[in-house]
Scaffold this active site. Structure first.
Site, short mmCIF file in Angstrom:
data_model
loop_
_atom_site.label_atom_id
_atom_site.label_comp_id
_atom_site.label_asym_id
_atom_site.label_seq_id
_atom_site.Cartn_x
_atom_site.Cartn_y
_atom_site.Cartn_z
N HIS A 14 33.19 -55.15 24.29
CA HIS A 14 32.55 -56.08 25.22
C HIS A 14 31.09 -55.67 25.43
CE1 HIS A 14 31.56 -58.18 28.92
NE2 HIS A 14 32.52 -59.03 28.59
N GLU B 124 30.30 -63.91 22.71
CA GLU B 124 29.81 -63.93 24.08
C GLU B 124 28.31 -63.66 24.08
OE1 GLU B 124 33.35 -63.01 26.93
OE2 GLU B 124 32.25 -61.17 26.53
P1 13P Z 1 31.64 -64.73 32.90
O1 13P Z 1 32.70 -65.76 32.59
O2 13P Z 1 31.70 -64.23 34.30
O3 13P Z 1 30.28 -65.20 32.49
O4 13P Z 1 31.97 -63.45 31.99
C1 13P Z 1 32.19 -63.62 30.63
C2 13P Z 1 32.71 -62.36 30.07
O5 13P Z 1 32.03 -61.36 30.00
C3 13P Z 1 34.11 -62.36 29.61
O6 13P Z 1 34.39 -61.22 28.87
#
Ligand code: 13P
Length: 251
Positions: free
Chosen positions: A96, A168
């Site tokens: 992550h 992401e």
């Molecule tokens: P948010 O949905 O709070 O933007 O976070 C995304 C995330 O990091 C999921 O792993």
């Protein structure tokens, strides 16, 4: 190839066990035995037991947010994949951006963890994505390519098929700024192309999730893109009401 969508909640460093039990319980009641989409919740380590107990009679799966690649040993502060699996976790988030940014996670360490998770039969959710600076410098593809190549180094197609990618964009995490469905689809399609080069047709079966400010009101449009196979949800996964709506959007 039909890919079953996944809606995964990354609870980050939120929830005490009692809160986790209530939240996981509410998600489990909503999901019931339904396998589409696949629903996964990823609480912090200390709330795993409570969440696992709460989803027991439903199809909801539980995952860790990180793991170490050795089964056991003198590695103070670490939790192994084997420990997660034995507890009842089927999934684990790896790499992550918050782990990369604050805890010096690298593609190399993600690769070691990924191989371990696969050898245990767990489903790793491998996170990639560019920062705002990188996007503005037109480096998105280069960054994502380096991450995919590093994280998936040495994997066979059979192994790759058992992984899930989460794209992401760092600038969209927790900021309320979602990548537009078209912006996200562009990168998802690029990622599938990278996987196709590495793993051939197997790439068509690999789920690629979008993460970054997924909310009930944008989930349906994101999930309807050709290469977006669900979401990795942060903030909106901490309330059953919004998370369940996102699950609904993936149905
Ligand atoms: P948010 O949905 O709070 O933007 O976070 C995304 C995330 O990091 C999921 O792993």
């Amino acid at each position: 190839m039909a890919r079953t969508k996944i809606v995964a909640g990354n609870w980050k460093m939120y929830t005490l066990p009692a809160e986790a039990q209530a939240l996981a319980g509410a998600v489990a009641s909503f999901t019931g035995g339904s396998l589409s989409p696949e629903v996964v919740v990823c609480p912090p380590f200390t709330s795993l037991v409570a969440a696992i107990a709460a989803v027991k009679s439903s199809a909801v799966k539980v995952g860790g947010q990180n793991m170490y690649w050795e089964d056991e040993g003198a590695f103070t502060g670490e939790v192994s994949g084997k420990m997660l699996l034995t507890l009842g976790c089927s999934h684990v988030i790896l790499g992550h951006s918050e782990r990369r940014q604050y805890f010096f996670e690298t593609d190399f360490s993600v690769n070691s963890k990924l191989k371990k998770a696969l050898s245990l039969g767990m489903t790793p959710i491998v996170c990639v994505g560019e920062t705002l600076d990188q996007r503005e410098a037109n480096q998105t593809e280069q960054v994502v390519r380096t991450q995919i190549e590093g994280c998936y180094d040495g994997l066979t197609a059979e192994q790759a098929e058992r992984t899930v990618v989460a794209y992401e964009p760092v600038w969209a995490i927790g900021t309320g700024k979602t990548a537009s469905p078209a912006q996200a689809e562009e990168v998802h399609s690029f990622i599938r192309g990278l996987l196709r080069k590495k793993f051939g047709n197997t790439a068509e079966g690999i789920r690629i999730l979008y993460g970054g400010s997924v909310k009930p009101d944008n989930a349906r449009e994101l999930f309807s893109q050709l290469n977006i196979d669900g979401g990795l949800v942060g903030g909106a996964s901490l309330k059953a009401e919004s998370f369940n709506k996102i699950i609904e959007a993936a149905r």
